[in-house]
Design a protein around this motif. Structure first.
Motif, PDB file in Angstrom:
ATOM      1  N   ASP A  40       0.830  -1.208   0.000  1.00 24.76           N
ATOM      2  CA  ASP A  40       0.000   0.000   0.000  1.00 24.76           C
ATOM      3  C   ASP A  40       0.862   1.255   0.000  1.00 24.76           C
ATOM      4  OD1 ASP A  40      -2.355  -1.467   0.025  1.00 24.76           O
ATOM      5  OD2 ASP A  40      -2.455  -1.498   2.215  1.00 24.76           O
ATOM      6  N   ASP A  41       2.003   1.192   0.672  1.00 27.31           N
ATOM      7  CA  ASP A  41       2.906   2.336   0.803  1.00 27.31           C
ATOM      8  C   ASP A  41       3.876   2.371  -0.377  1.00 27.31           C
ATOM      9  OD1 ASP A  41       4.824   4.229   1.459  1.00 27.31           O
ATOM     10  OD2 ASP A  41       5.288   3.380   3.421  1.00 27.31           O
ATOM     11  N   PRO A  42       3.808   3.399  -1.240  1.00 20.99           N
ATOM     12  CA  PRO A  42       4.724   3.479  -2.386  1.00 20.99           C
ATOM     13  C   PRO A  42       6.193   3.532  -1.969  1.00 20.99           C
ATOM     14  CG  PRO A  42       3.100   5.267  -2.463  1.00 20.99           C
ATOM     15  CD  PRO A  42       2.866   4.512  -1.196  1.00 20.99           C
ATOM     16  N   ARG A 118       5.230 -11.355   2.640  1.00 23.34           N
ATOM     17  CA  ARG A 118       4.891 -12.534   1.846  1.00 23.34           C
ATOM     18  C   ARG A 118       3.669 -12.241   0.977  1.00 23.34           C
ATOM     19  NH1 ARG A 118       1.934 -17.166   1.418  1.00 23.34           N
ATOM     20  NH2 ARG A 118       3.092 -19.074   1.005  1.00 23.34           N
ATOM     21  N   ALA A 119       2.658 -11.639   1.578  1.00 23.46           N
ATOM     22  CA  ALA A 119       1.442 -11.303   0.836  1.00 23.46           C
ATOM     23  C   ALA A 119       1.742 -10.330  -0.304  1.00 23.46           C
ATOM     24  CB  ALA A 119       0.396 -10.713   1.776  1.00 23.46           C
ATOM     25  N   ALA A 120       2.605  -9.363  -0.063  1.00 21.92           N
ATOM     26  CA  ALA A 120       2.971  -8.398  -1.100  1.00 21.92           C
ATOM     27  C   ALA A 120       3.773  -9.047  -2.224  1.00 21.92           C
ATOM     28  CB  ALA A 120       3.767  -7.246  -0.485  1.00 21.92           C
TER      29      ALA A 120
END
Length: 135
Positions: A40-42, A118-120
């Motif tokens: 979510d965080d660029p 892991r999800a990212a």
């Protein structure tokens, strides 16, 4: 996250509960990385492989803390027998002394803090518990 129920569905917890207690379990991991990690965080932008490396920093310490170890890691090639659209980037095997050790690892705060990486990182994955016949 505060417990393994936050990480696994009821069905997945049932699979873990069905594993023989007190016997080693090897987790077969099949991984397909995203080109770009889905943060979510660029400011955290990186490749899926880099995000998985971030996950590995915490998860490998947690695996070791419960007596587990990676016993194989390698690059996956095109499958000989599988659906044609099923491809994987990496395969690895992690041996745990027991299913209880795996559950303990999942509940460790250090492990849980790394799960977001892991999800990212992953576009798709499989985690298959493997035990010896007769155990």
């Amino acid at each position: 996250m505060s417990n393994i129920e936050d990480l696994l569905s009821a069905g997945q917890l049932e699979v873990l509960a069905s594993l023989p207690e007190g016997k080693p379990v090897v987790m077969l991991n099949l991984l397909r990385f995203r080109d770009r990690a889905a943060y979510d965080d660029p400011g955290e932008a990186c490749s899926g492989r880099e995000a998985y490396r971030r996950y590995s920093e915490g998860s490998l310490r947690a695996i070791s803390a419960v007596g587990g170890r990676v016993i194989f890691s390698g690059r996956a090639h095109a499958s000989l027998i599988a659906p044609s659209d099923e491809t994987w980037d990496q395969v690895f095997l992690v041996r745990y002394p027991s299913a209880a050790a795996f559950r303990t690892m999942l509940s460790m705060p250090e492990y849980q803090a790394s799960v977001r990486h892991r999800a990212a990182a992953l576009a798709d994955s499989r985690l298959v518990p493997v035990t010896l016949y007769g155990e």
